[in-house]
Design an enzyme around this catalytic site. Structure first.
Site, PDB file in Angstrom:
ATOM      1  N   SER A 157      -6.546   6.192   8.759  1.00  0.00           N
ATOM      2  CA  SER A 157      -6.792   5.829   7.268  1.00  0.00           C
ATOM      3  C   SER A 157      -5.009   5.886   6.908  1.00  0.00           C
ATOM      4  CB  SER A 157      -7.634   7.024   6.393  1.00  0.00           C
ATOM      5  OG  SER A 157      -7.496   6.428   5.136  1.00  0.00           O
ATOM      6  N   LEU A 158      -4.860   5.613   5.550  1.00  0.00           N
ATOM      7  CA  LEU A 158      -3.702   5.541   5.432  1.00  0.00           C
ATOM      8  C   LEU A 158      -3.303   6.866   4.030  1.00  0.00           C
ATOM      9  CD1 LEU A 158      -3.030   1.610   4.450  1.00  0.00           C
ATOM     10  CD2 LEU A 158      -2.067   3.403   6.143  1.00  0.00           C
ATOM     11  N   LYS A 203      -1.488   3.060  -4.591  1.00  0.00           N
ATOM     12  CA  LYS A 203      -2.783   2.749  -5.178  1.00  0.00           C
ATOM     13  C   LYS A 203      -2.411   2.527  -6.703  1.00  0.00           C
ATOM     14  CE  LYS A 203      -6.367   3.276  -3.841  1.00  0.00           C
ATOM     15  NZ  LYS A 203      -7.340   4.422  -3.604  1.00  0.00           N
ATOM     16  N   GLU A 248       1.959  -6.207   1.839  1.00  0.00           N
ATOM     17  CA  GLU A 248       0.893  -6.717   1.848  1.00  0.00           C
ATOM     18  C   GLU A 248      -0.190  -6.160   0.919  1.00  0.00           C
ATOM     19  OE1 GLU A 248      -0.923  -6.651   5.781  1.00  0.00           O
ATOM     20  OE2 GLU A 248      -0.897  -4.705   6.103  1.00  0.00           O
ATOM     21  N   LYS A 286      -3.627  -4.672  -0.474  1.00  0.00           N
ATOM     22  CA  LYS A 286      -4.583  -4.031  -0.169  1.00  0.00           C
ATOM     23  C   LYS A 286      -5.747  -4.265  -0.523  1.00  0.00           C
ATOM     24  CE  LYS A 286      -5.867   1.047   0.099  1.00  0.00           C
ATOM     25  NZ  LYS A 286      -7.047   1.172   0.023  1.00  0.00           N
ATOM     26  N   LYS A 297       4.304  -1.346   5.511  1.00  0.00           N
ATOM     27  CA  LYS A 297       4.440  -0.814   6.699  1.00  0.00           C
ATOM     28  C   LYS A 297       5.833  -1.011   7.272  1.00  0.00           C
ATOM     29  CE  LYS A 297      -0.264  -2.436   7.730  1.00  0.00           C
ATOM     30  NZ  LYS A 297      -1.134  -3.238   8.417  1.00  0.00           N
ATOM     31  N   ASP A 355     -12.893   5.311  -7.573  1.00  0.00           N
ATOM     32  CA  ASP A 355     -11.516   5.531  -6.898  1.00  0.00           C
ATOM     33  C   ASP A 355     -10.613   6.633  -7.214  1.00  0.00           C
ATOM     34  OD1 ASP A 355     -12.727   4.070  -4.717  1.00  0.00           O
ATOM     35  OD2 ASP A 355     -11.292   2.506  -4.978  1.00  0.00           O
TER      36      ASP A 355
END
Length: 757
Positions: A94-95, A333, A124, A126, A309, A45
């Site tokens: 997507s984000l 991330k 929240e 991920k 969000k 990733d």
């Protein structure tokens, strides 16, 4: 030519930027195609995210480089679909990502400026899984689809019906004519470990990480699979979980906030997260991010970041979205926990099925909270693909913060002393030539199944496991002591045939090098020496005047068995009367797992009856079929296999079901379910899958594996899926967990006084 620059990229000309952007685009698309098409990740990733960041920077410097099909403007892949295409009623976006507190706070403050009023944020976890869209019409699940390219995904409805916790009919009333619910499919850490244990017991490949396993499990087809393949498919799907995190198409939601959406979805019976929080400021959201960054290993499933969000739904419309991501949400991330260490060697370990697996042996390195010395490299092709040489400085991480994974070499640190790994031609444990089991296989295997010490050790450990005879004291160390001791030279067990013949004197004087349960490699102490133990050491009797627990041993007089040795022999004696299906699993017949073993035991009642059966008789047993029948016939044709059965029987092992009247008859006569067929499906409270089947059998019934007109009852819990639908279609009586307990304990007549389902 003029150069342009960005803070995170050196000065670069348009021509150089175009070349670099084209290369990045090709790498990103290749990685996407592999991940979405083959459920395998060619890069981690962090590398993928870095490529995307570099491409975004280049396109900001030179906007003319950004075409309409740029990876920065598109999502996933919609080509080479395995399943029928499904068009989402609303785009599945997507984000965008951020990777630092500064980047996150910059995004949050921009949102507050654009909103022009106070903003509350929902934070929240991920989940590192596979995005899924569920389409409900008036409360009934009509389709489930992967994200695909955001507009078109793949129809995986039939597989989703087998996932525990996804309701086929929403609870309550007043559901909208159409709603698309978005969520993430994943394996939690414990279920992923159990899945790999199942794969290993069946001799199938292990999964490298939970995310790819989840994607591969959801995107598998039933068509063309053997009975064994269908069993494995159901095993994988039944272990998946879903957490919903939002809505797609919904014309007029009766709530005003994202948190309100979650409460409503929860009231409908959909699985929502317990880990979200609504906060009043960007600083509070940043604190949430930092807290879970420090405690990310405390969660039962993998996370790779935090999603933040805007809680107010009206602001979602005001802030809008780009072509690929909403402006009202962001993904923070976390960096994968990785370190550099030295690759000391690559050694090959052989497992109980004979598969030869290369493992990296490294200088000890602490990563994700534990010290790592070894990591699987899967097969010789993976070693080549990673490009590592023995002696390299390598990048190591915990894949999903669980499994040690070698990412690749630090090429810049090579000094010329490194050397290439060459896969050995012969088994490192017995010297037999390694070869593929069949043409086209990547994995190499040792063909010396009978006496290869590594394979015998693995089989003996499997016999002692919970899925086998469940023998306390017959685990990793004792299995190695009995089959691969450092001394004596001749092991107590050359094959598992002698397991029930073991005597006290066979356990004296054994030293063993402890091996790692995952890799099969010798375990090292912190000082680098081998972890050697004497698991069955002799002890002097305390009544002996010369008793000295630390003194030398000079004869057998006055000695008693150690506690561990005595317990092993006692538990081996007790295991002789275990259920027949456990013996069938313990014989290590390919494809014969607990489900097939139970069916065979219930139908035939003894190993001798199974051994005497024809292919048609074996294949005709529900839950068995032709593949397993052929495997059984092949197994009994091998003389040393038959020797196992004969020696276990001679030693007093009960390879029969007492009182069983013969093939085709119910295993328990006079039980409350005699003559009845019951199918248990989904998660029944108070019962494991095997426990529910065992309860049916002990009550005298037949534990069916599929629903037909001959089925009398179906006990259905969350995740029942297609079996529940089939029961409803055929009008078979359906029971919940409480009614199922009444049925197996008191019989069908007692159900008349129980509340209807």
């Amino acid at each position: 030519m003029a150069k342009r620059a960005a803070p995170d990229l050196p000065d670069i000309t348009l021509d150089d930027a175009r070349t670099r952007a084209q290369s990045l685009t090709e790498q990103i698309i290749a990685a996407r195609d592999t991940y979405y098409g083959a459920d395998a990740a060619v890069v981690d990733d962090a590398t993928y995210d870095e490529w995307m960041q570099q491409l975004e920077v280049l396109e900001r410097l030179y906007p003319e480089l950004q075409g309409q099909d740029s990876p920065t403007l598109t999502i996933g892949a919609a080509e080479n679909l395995l399943f029928a295409p499904v068009e989402h009623a609303e785009r599945m976006l997507s984000l965008d990502n951020v990777f630092s507190d500064e980047e996150f706070l910059s995004w949050a403050r921009k949102v507050q400026r654009d909103a022009g009023r106070p903003v509350r944020f929902l934070c929240e976890l991920k989940i590192d899984g596979l995005a899924l869209s569920l389409r409900y019409e008036r409360g009934r699940l009509v389709s489930a689809a992967t994200r695909g390219d955001g507009r078109v995904g793949e129809d995986v409805t039939e597989n989703v019906r087998q996932i525990s916790g996804i309701p086929l009919q929403l609870r309550g009333s007043g559901h909208p004519p159409l709603v698309e619910v978005r969520g993430e499919v994943f394996f939690n850490v414990a279920e992923f470990a159990a899945l790999n244990a199942f794969q290993e017991s069946a001799g199938d490949r292990l999964f490298a990480n939970p995310r790819n396993a989840a994607s591969g499990s959801l995107r598998q087809k039933a068509e063309g699979k053997s009975e064994r393949g269908l069993e494995a498919m159901h095993e994988r799907l039944s272990r998946l979980r879903l957490t919903v995190h939002g809505i797609g198409a919904w014309s007029d939601p009766p709530v005003a906030t994202q948190s309100g959406v979650y409460e409503l979805l929860k009231s409908w019976g959909l699985p929502t997260s317990d880990y979200y929080r609504v906060v009043d400021s960007a600083e509070d959201a940043d604190a949430f991010i930092r807290h879970h960054g420090e405690h990310r290993h405390d969660i039962e499933h993998e996370i790779d970041g935090i999603v933040v969000k805007v809680d107010e739904l009206a602001l979602h419309d005001e802030l809008g979205a780009t072509s690929r991501a909403p402006r009202w949400a962001i993904a923070y991330k976390y960096p994968p926990e990785q370190v550099n260490t030295k690759l000391v060697d690559i050694v090959v370990s052989v497992g109980r099925t004979g598969r030869a697996t290369p493992f990296a042996v490294m200088e000890p390195a602490r990563v994700a909270g534990s010290v790592v010395r070894q990591a699987t490299l899967h097969n010789q092709d993976v070693v080549k693909a990673k490009g590592v040489l023995i002696g390299d400085t390598i990048v190591l991480r915990k894949a999903g913060d669980v499994i040690p994974e070698v990412l690749g070499p630090v090429v810049e640190l090579r000094d010329g002393t490194e050397r290439e790994f060459i896969m050995p031609a012969n088994c490192p444990d017995c010297g037999s030539p390694l070869a593929p089991a069949k043409e086209g296989d990547i994995d190499l295997r040792c063909p010396n199944a009978r006496s290869c010490p590594a394979q015998v050790r693995g089989r003996v450990e499997h016999i002692g496991s919970r899925g086998g005879l469940d023998i306390e004291g017959l685990g990793e160390v004792s299995a190695a002591a009995l089959t691969q001791p450092a001394k004596p030279e001749v092991p107590p067990l050359v094959t598992e045939a002698g397991l029930f013949d073991l005597r006290p004197e066979d356990l004296f004087g054994i030293d063993v090098v402890v091996r790692d349960a995952e890799t099969g490699l010798p375990r090292l102490r912190d000082d680098g020496s081998f972890d050697t133990r004497s698991p069955f050491r002799r002890q002097r009797k305390k009544t002996d005047p010369a008793f000295d627990p630390d003194g030398p041993f000079d004869g057998d007089a006055g000695f008693i068995l150690s506690k561990s040795a005595q317990e092993l022999l006692t538990n081996l004696e007790l295991a002789k009367t275990k259920d027949l299906w456990r013996f069938l699993v313990s014989l290590n017949v390919r494809h014969v797992g607990p489900v097939a073993a139970r069916a065979l035991a219930q139908w035939f009642g003894s190993v001798d009856a199974i051994r005497a059966a024809t292919r048609d008789e074996l294949a005709g047993v529900e839950g068995v079929g032709g593949i397993i029948a052929d495997s059984l016939l092949d197994w009994f044709e091998v003389d040393w296999h038959c020797d196992i059965v004969d020696r276990w029987t001679a030693a007093g092992a009960q390879l029969t079901t007492p009182g069983h009247p013969g093939p085709g008859a119910a295993a328990v006569e006079g039980g409350v379910l005699e003559g009845l067929t019951v199918v248990a499906t989904g998660s029944l409270e108070g019962y494991s899958r095997e426990g529910a089947q065992e309860a049916i059998i002990k009550a005298g019934g037949k534990a069916g594996s599929s629903v037909s007109k001959k089925t009398d009852f179906v006990a259905a819990g969350p995740g029942a899926g297609s079996k529940l639908a089939k029961a409803e279609e055929l009008g078979v009586r359906i029971l919940d967990a409480a009614q199922f307990r009444i049925l197996v304990e008191q019989g069908p007549a007692a159900l008349d006084t129980a509340a209807p389902r």
